[in-house]
Design a protein around this motif. Sequence first.
Motif, PDB file in Angstrom:
ATOM      1  N   LEU A 150       0.912  -1.215   0.170  1.00  7.47           N
ATOM      2  CA  LEU A 150       0.145  -0.150  -0.278  1.00  7.47           C
ATOM      3  C   LEU A 150       0.948   1.222  -0.075  1.00  7.47           C
ATOM      4  O   LEU A 150       0.767   2.283  -0.687  1.00  7.47           O
ATOM      5  CB  LEU A 150      -1.101   0.176   1.289  1.00  7.47           C
ATOM      6  N   LEU A 151       2.089   1.302   0.862  1.00  8.81           N
ATOM      7  CA  LEU A 151       2.850   2.417   0.675  1.00  8.81           C
ATOM      8  C   LEU A 151       3.565   2.708  -0.341  1.00  8.81           C
ATOM      9  O   LEU A 151       3.507   3.610  -1.050  1.00  8.81           O
ATOM     10  CB  LEU A 151       4.018   2.008   1.750  1.00  8.81           C
ATOM     11  N   LEU A 152       3.990   1.364  -1.095  1.00  3.69           N
ATOM     12  CA  LEU A 152       4.576   1.628  -2.287  1.00  3.69           C
ATOM     13  C   LEU A 152       3.734   2.175  -3.442  1.00  3.69           C
ATOM     14  O   LEU A 152       4.007   2.866  -4.477  1.00  3.69           O
ATOM     15  CB  LEU A 152       5.271   0.219  -2.856  1.00  3.69           C
ATOM     16  N   SER A 153       2.555   1.734  -3.579  1.00  4.42           N
ATOM     17  CA  SER A 153       1.505   1.800  -4.710  1.00  4.42           C
ATOM     18  C   SER A 153       1.137   3.375  -4.415  1.00  4.42           C
ATOM     19  O   SER A 153       0.616   3.788  -5.502  1.00  4.42           O
ATOM     20  CB  SER A 153       0.286   1.065  -4.624  1.00  4.42           C
ATOM     21  N   ALA A 154       1.325   4.082  -3.460  1.00  7.56           N
ATOM     22  CA  ALA A 154       0.775   5.430  -3.265  1.00  7.56           C
ATOM     23  C   ALA A 154       1.965   6.436  -3.761  1.00  7.56           C
ATOM     24  O   ALA A 154       1.698   7.673  -3.889  1.00  7.56           O
ATOM     25  CB  ALA A 154       0.545   5.697  -1.927  1.00  7.56           C
ATOM     26  N   GLN A 155       3.122   5.819  -4.288  1.00  2.00           N
ATOM     27  CA  GLN A 155       4.207   6.551  -4.760  1.00  2.00           C
ATOM     28  C   GLN A 155       4.194   6.953  -6.078  1.00  2.00           C
ATOM     29  O   GLN A 155       3.405   6.267  -6.925  1.00  2.00           O
ATOM     30  CB  GLN A 155       5.575   6.020  -4.391  1.00  2.00           C
ATOM     31  N   ASN A 156       4.412   8.057  -6.502  1.00  2.00           N
ATOM     32  CA  ASN A 156       4.468   8.846  -7.943  1.00  2.00           C
ATOM     33  C   ASN A 156       5.624   8.046  -8.638  1.00  2.00           C
ATOM     34  O   ASN A 156       6.834   8.009  -8.220  1.00  2.00           O
ATOM     35  CB  ASN A 156       4.474  10.047  -7.832  1.00  2.00           C
ATOM     36  N   ALA A 157       5.486   7.557  -9.640  1.00  2.00           N
ATOM     37  CA  ALA A 157       6.412   7.029 -10.741  1.00  2.00           C
ATOM     38  C   ALA A 157       7.569   8.157 -11.114  1.00  2.00           C
ATOM     39  O   ALA A 157       8.792   7.705 -11.249  1.00  2.00           O
ATOM     40  CB  ALA A 157       5.785   6.427 -11.910  1.00  2.00           C
ATOM     41  N   ASP A 158       7.310   9.310 -11.146  1.00  2.00           N
ATOM     42  CA  ASP A 158       8.216  10.293 -11.423  1.00  2.00           C
ATOM     43  C   ASP A 158       9.074  10.725 -10.308  1.00  2.00           C
ATOM     44  O   ASP A 158      10.423  11.157 -10.480  1.00  2.00           O
ATOM     45  CB  ASP A 158       7.500  11.725 -11.931  1.00  2.00           C
ATOM     46  N   THR A 159       8.796  10.280  -9.073  1.00  2.00           N
ATOM     47  CA  THR A 159       9.680  10.929  -7.807  1.00  2.00           C
ATOM     48  C   THR A 159      10.222   9.563  -7.185  1.00  2.00           C
ATOM     49  O   THR A 159      11.185   9.788  -6.491  1.00  2.00           O
ATOM     50  CB  THR A 159       8.904  11.662  -6.949  1.00  2.00           C
ATOM     51  N   VAL A 160       9.917   8.457  -7.240  1.00  2.00           N
ATOM     52  CA  VAL A 160       9.882   7.221  -6.341  1.00  2.00           C
ATOM     53  C   VAL A 160      11.747   6.839  -6.718  1.00  2.00           C
ATOM     54  O   VAL A 160      12.028   6.333  -5.656  1.00  2.00           O
ATOM     55  CB  VAL A 160       8.924   6.104  -6.744  1.00  2.00           C
ATOM     56  N   SER A 161      12.271   7.294  -7.624  1.00  4.66           N
ATOM     57  CA  SER A 161      13.488   6.930  -7.953  1.00  4.66           C
ATOM     58  C   SER A 161      14.676   7.866  -7.208  1.00  4.66           C
ATOM     59  O   SER A 161      15.889   7.551  -7.130  1.00  4.66           O
ATOM     60  CB  SER A 161      14.033   6.761  -9.285  1.00  4.66           C
ATOM     61  N   GLN A 162      13.897   8.952  -6.847  1.00  2.00           N
ATOM     62  CA  GLN A 162      15.023   9.930  -6.048  1.00  2.00           C
ATOM     63  C   GLN A 162      15.554   9.534  -4.772  1.00  2.00           C
ATOM     64  O   GLN A 162      14.819   8.701  -4.118  1.00  2.00           O
ATOM     65  CB  GLN A 162      14.246  11.225  -5.992  1.00  2.00           C
TER      66      GLN A 162
ATOM     67  N   THR B  93      16.261  10.738  -2.026  1.00  2.00           N
ATOM     68  CA  THR B  93      15.314  11.436  -0.795  1.00  2.00           C
ATOM     69  C   THR B  93      13.935  10.556  -0.752  1.00  2.00           C
ATOM     70  O   THR B  93      13.685  10.200   0.440  1.00  2.00           O
ATOM     71  CB  THR B  93      15.142  12.785  -0.869  1.00  2.00           C
ATOM     72  N   VAL B  94      13.383  10.208  -1.687  1.00  2.00           N
ATOM     73  CA  VAL B  94      12.194   9.442  -1.539  1.00  2.00           C
ATOM     74  C   VAL B  94      12.526   8.218  -1.379  1.00  2.00           C
ATOM     75  O   VAL B  94      11.807   7.571  -0.391  1.00  2.00           O
ATOM     76  CB  VAL B  94      11.436   9.654  -3.047  1.00  2.00           C
ATOM     77  N   ARG B  95      13.355   7.666  -1.748  1.00  2.00           N
ATOM     78  CA  ARG B  95      14.009   6.204  -1.208  1.00  2.00           C
ATOM     79  C   ARG B  95      14.132   6.234   0.051  1.00  2.00           C
ATOM     80  O   ARG B  95      13.883   5.077   0.981  1.00  2.00           O
ATOM     81  CB  ARG B  95      15.237   5.513  -2.020  1.00  2.00           C
ATOM     82  N   ASP B  96      14.912   7.081   0.766  1.00  2.00           N
ATOM     83  CA  ASP B  96      15.171   7.205   2.171  1.00  2.00           C
ATOM     84  C   ASP B  96      13.909   7.383   2.790  1.00  2.00           C
ATOM     85  O   ASP B  96      13.788   6.532   3.944  1.00  2.00           O
ATOM     86  CB  ASP B  96      16.159   8.110   2.457  1.00  2.00           C
ATOM     87  N   GLN B  97      12.963   8.169   2.519  1.00  5.64           N
ATOM     88  CA  GLN B  97      11.862   8.297   3.318  1.00  5.64           C
ATOM     89  C   GLN B  97      11.096   7.154   3.193  1.00  5.64           C
ATOM     90  O   GLN B  97      10.304   6.702   4.226  1.00  5.64           O
ATOM     91  CB  GLN B  97      10.868   9.319   2.673  1.00  5.64           C
ATOM     92  N   LEU B  98      11.008   6.208   2.161  1.00  8.12           N
ATOM     93  CA  LEU B  98      10.334   5.035   2.069  1.00  8.12           C
ATOM     94  C   LEU B  98      10.916   3.938   2.888  1.00  8.12           C
ATOM     95  O   LEU B  98      10.200   3.274   3.818  1.00  8.12           O
ATOM     96  CB  LEU B  98      10.411   4.333   0.456  1.00  8.12           C
ATOM     97  N   LEU B  99      12.198   3.865   3.100  1.00  8.35           N
ATOM     98  CA  LEU B  99      12.806   3.120   3.959  1.00  8.35           C
ATOM     99  C   LEU B  99      12.424   3.184   5.527  1.00  8.35           C
ATOM    100  O   LEU B  99      12.214   2.583   6.316  1.00  8.35           O
ATOM    101  CB  LEU B  99      14.394   3.295   3.985  1.00  8.35           C
ATOM    102  N   GLN B 100      12.375   4.682   5.714  1.00  7.03           N
ATOM    103  CA  GLN B 100      11.931   5.046   7.077  1.00  7.03           C
ATOM    104  C   GLN B 100      10.526   4.492   7.610  1.00  7.03           C
ATOM    105  O   GLN B 100       9.985   4.279   8.370  1.00  7.03           O
ATOM    106  CB  GLN B 100      12.126   6.585   7.312  1.00  7.03           C
ATOM    107  N   LYS B 101       9.609   4.894   6.438  1.00  9.11           N
ATOM    108  CA  LYS B 101       8.368   4.522   6.633  1.00  9.11           C
ATOM    109  C   LYS B 101       7.944   3.141   6.617  1.00  9.11           C
ATOM    110  O   LYS B 101       7.237   2.731   7.497  1.00  9.11           O
ATOM    111  CB  LYS B 101       7.380   5.205   5.452  1.00  9.11           C
TER     112      LYS B 101
END
Length: 169
Positions: free
Chosen positions: A109-121, A123-131
């Motif tokens: 659910l957390l991953l599917s809410a991500q935007n395809a344009d920004t998920v590879s950045q 900072t976004v990856r680090d935020q995903l790991l923390q979440k």
Amino acid sequence: MAEKAGKSKLIIILIAVIVFLVIVGGAAVWWFMMRSTVAPTPAQIAQQQAKQKLQNTKFIDLGSLVTNLQSTDGNTHYIQVQIQLKTYDPSVEASVKSYMPEIRNGILLLLSAQNADTVSQPTVRDQLLQKIKELVNKVLETDGGALAKPTPEKSPPIAAVYFASFVVQ
């Protein structure tokens, strides 16, 4: 005769006191010789704790997860990740396996809410790991949501989360 009886009592008492003092002195010498005379320094204690942590370090593989991403260009985009959880408590692995469906669902659910344009950045990856870390710890600390609040512990069950693979299409 009474004088001789008094002397023999005095000699017996004197011998008993000497034997007692020898026993107490021997016990004191044994006590001070057998116990450690140098207390460990804080650095030695920290080093020992770090060594014990290293010995107890366990990585738990959550397997591969694939889901679609939010898209602004109208195309379908997918993300495939493989996630590793790091813990210092080997008994946590059994809990993770028990709650695996709930953990995987939350991550998807957390991953599917991500935007395809920004998920590879980065900072976004680090935020995903923390979440993901927060999500997994919440599931484990509340027994899958059965408890209202996480149980207060010294440290959370999961120390870190890592991407073993990260692919966006």
